[in-house]
Structure formats: C-alpha cells, structure tokens
Design a protein around this motif. Sequence first.
Motif, PDB file in Angstrom:
ATOM      1  N   ARG A   1       0.729  -1.159  -0.016  1.00 33.84           N
ATOM      2  CA  ARG A   1      -0.019   0.051  -0.162  1.00 33.84           C
ATOM      3  C   ARG A   1       0.891   1.316   0.068  1.00 33.84           C
ATOM      4  NH1 ARG A   1      -1.873   3.044   4.186  1.00 33.84           N
ATOM      5  NH2 ARG A   1      -1.322   1.520   5.719  1.00 33.84           N
TER       6      ARG A   1
ATOM      7  N   LEU B   1      -5.328  -7.273  -0.891  1.00 29.52           N
ATOM      8  CA  LEU B   1      -5.518  -6.886  -2.031  1.00 29.52           C
ATOM      9  C   LEU B   1      -4.443  -5.676  -2.498  1.00 29.52           C
ATOM     10  CD1 LEU B   1      -9.403  -6.344  -2.134  1.00 29.52           C
ATOM     11  CD2 LEU B   1      -7.878  -8.530  -2.711  1.00 29.52           C
ATOM     12  N   PHE B   2      -3.597  -5.237  -1.448  1.00 32.33           N
ATOM     13  CA  PHE B   2      -2.433  -4.291  -1.701  1.00 32.33           C
ATOM     14  C   PHE B   2      -0.951  -5.179  -1.914  1.00 32.33           C
ATOM     15  CE2 PHE B   2      -5.434  -1.821   0.806  1.00 32.33           C
ATOM     16  CZ  PHE B   2      -5.608  -0.836   0.161  1.00 32.33           C
TER      17      PHE B   2
ATOM     18  N   ARG C   1       1.041  -6.506  -4.198  1.00 32.28           N
ATOM     19  CA  ARG C   1       1.368  -6.698  -5.623  1.00 32.28           C
ATOM     20  C   ARG C   1       2.630  -7.253  -6.042  1.00 32.28           C
ATOM     21  NH1 ARG C   1      -0.620  -1.081  -3.830  1.00 32.28           N
ATOM     22  NH2 ARG C   1      -2.712  -1.061  -4.098  1.00 32.28           N
TER      23      ARG C   1
ATOM     24  N   ASN D   1      -4.066   1.853  -5.326  1.00 30.63           N
ATOM     25  CA  ASN D   1      -4.678   1.660  -3.962  1.00 30.63           C
ATOM     26  C   ASN D   1      -6.254   2.024  -4.230  1.00 30.63           C
ATOM     27  OD1 ASN D   1      -2.111   1.355  -2.627  1.00 30.63           O
ATOM     28  ND2 ASN D   1      -1.966   3.364  -2.167  1.00 30.63           N
TER      29      ASN D   1
ATOM     30  N   SER E   1      -7.800  -1.265  -5.273  1.00 31.23           N
ATOM     31  CA  SER E   1      -7.836  -2.098  -4.422  1.00 31.23           C
ATOM     32  C   SER E   1      -9.058  -1.731  -3.428  1.00 31.23           C
ATOM     33  CB  SER E   1      -6.398  -2.242  -3.480  1.00 31.23           C
ATOM     34  OG  SER E   1      -5.509  -2.679  -4.525  1.00 31.23           O
TER      35      SER E   1
ATOM     36  N   GLY F   1     -12.169  -2.896  -4.425  1.00 34.29           N
ATOM     37  CA  GLY F   1     -12.139  -4.292  -4.491  1.00 34.29           C
ATOM     38  C   GLY F   1     -12.462  -4.831  -3.093  1.00 34.29           C
ATOM     39  N   TYR F   2     -11.670  -4.114  -2.012  1.00 32.35           N
ATOM     40  CA  TYR F   2     -12.416  -4.593  -0.750  1.00 32.35           C
ATOM     41  C   TYR F   2     -13.889  -4.303  -0.330  1.00 32.35           C
ATOM     42  CZ  TYR F   2      -7.782  -5.809   1.420  1.00 32.35           C
ATOM     43  OH  TYR F   2      -6.797  -6.383   1.692  1.00 32.35           O
TER      44      TYR F   2
ATOM     45  N   ASN G   1      -9.738  -8.026  -7.651  1.00 37.61           N
ATOM     46  CA  ASN G   1      -8.225  -8.028  -7.931  1.00 37.61           C
ATOM     47  C   ASN G   1      -7.776  -6.833  -9.007  1.00 37.61           C
ATOM     48  OD1 ASN G   1      -7.303 -10.208  -5.714  1.00 37.61           O
ATOM     49  ND2 ASN G   1      -8.730 -11.224  -6.903  1.00 37.61           N
TER      50      ASN G   1
ATOM     51  N   GLY H   1      -6.515  -4.215  -8.556  1.00 35.69           N
ATOM     52  CA  GLY H   1      -5.456  -3.420  -8.443  1.00 35.69           C
ATOM     53  C   GLY H   1      -4.055  -4.083  -8.541  1.00 35.69           C
ATOM     54  N   LYS H   2      -4.417  -5.552  -8.696  1.00 36.54           N
ATOM     55  CA  LYS H   2      -3.100  -6.414  -9.094  1.00 36.54           C
ATOM     56  C   LYS H   2      -3.196  -6.733 -10.432  1.00 36.54           C
ATOM     57  CE  LYS H   2      -3.537  -8.887  -4.521  1.00 36.54           C
ATOM     58  NZ  LYS H   2      -3.582 -10.089  -3.684  1.00 36.54           N
TER      59      LYS H   2
END
Length: 241
Positions: A19, A46-47, A49, A80, A83, A86-87, A157, A159-160
Amino acid sequence: MADNLVLVPAGCDLLRFGRRGAIWYDAGARLSAARRELVLLNPLNLFDRALITTRCFGDIEPRQWRQGRSLVRSMLSPLNGLSLLGYAYLVLTVCLAVLSFHVPFAPVLLGFAALHALMWALNVVALICLRHRLQLSGYETFVLCAEAGFVPAYLMNMGKRVLHKKRVDIPSLGMGLRELKRTTDEGEREWRAMRLQERLQWLCMTQGHERDEVAATAGLAPGRLSATQHWIMKAEACLKS
C-alpha cells in the motif's frame, strides 16, 4: 485466486510492493514448471502486488532504481483506489452471502447482480480516467474492463491485474543484497542471507550461470568467467561474510 498466482517468465524474477509503495524482494521458495516460476500473492491482502523484473543478477544502478521507483509512485494512488474498491466489493458480497440465510435467495441474487454492475461501472470509469497514470493502452483498458464484466474476482483484484504486463529493469538479487546490507538485527540478517544464498544457487542452476567448479579449483584465469558470473562470485562472498 487465479489473480494471486503470478507466472514469472523464464529469465525474469519478481519484486513486491504494498500500500505504501515500498519495493522489496522475496527470496522464498517457489513452485516451478517448464523453467517458469509460480508465485502466490496473499489473496486476503489486495495491496500485496507483484512487479516482474527483467533481470536477476547485477548491482542496482541509480538510473534503474529511479525508473522503477517512478513507475511505482506514479501508479500507487490509482492502484490503491482500485484495491479499496475491491475491498468494498468483497465486504458487500460477504454481507449479501450472510443475508441469503435470512431472506429468499432470489432477492439476494438480484442484489448481487446490481452490486456487480455498480462495481464494474466504477472500475470502468476509474480505468478510463486513470489509464495514463496506470500506463495502460486503449486496448489493455478495454480488455481489463471486458474481462471484469464477466468475472467478479477480476474486479476485486483489479489493483493487481493492472500490473500483470508491467516490467522493470531492477536486478532482483541486487535488490535482495541491498536489503540485506540494511538489516541490523543479526538473527534476521542470517536468515535473509541463507534464503538469498539458496535463491542465488537456484537461479544460477536454472539460468545456466553455474561456474565450472573444477576449473575454479584449478585456478582458471578470471577472464574466462562472464560478467554475470563475476557478479555471482561477489554476491556469494557477500552472503558468506
């Protein structure tokens, strides 16, 4: 789960960042198949990477480090944000799943469809507005949006996924040695050195940089070794010191 499995191309390696954007090297054991390695990211974070590096051996040059840090810094805030979306999707999905035990399934299913449509629309807007900061082409943006429309996990996902085709030229083992030199705790330093030594030996074996031990014992002229092998020798000496 598939978005948390990163297939590392042959001859490449992997760095990680979270993050706050701090880049680090994980020298842990990995699965391998057909000269390619498989790295599992934390599916609950999810952070967490991955960033593929095109080099394994060598010292980090200031230019390489600046370019790598510039890439991460320019993308960090948008990543971020994705992500966090995503959360939000994950938490709301869990809430709908719990709700399904108390109300008929049909309204829950409609709620999930509406949630998916909303989150997909938010991700599409974010990708289109931020694609230049994320260094995405128009085609890459379209593919990410299209795939996410059909697979909910892709939205969680995102952010990935944005990073799957990104490459940096930072030598991974050089990064590992740099971190080792900055480690002050003696126990942690020994643990890091052991893992880096195992990783160095594995990469030498799989990428064809093993030294001829017989020739080395016979005192063969250093000029017969490649530049990479010279660096490997220095790295081994550093890890044993």
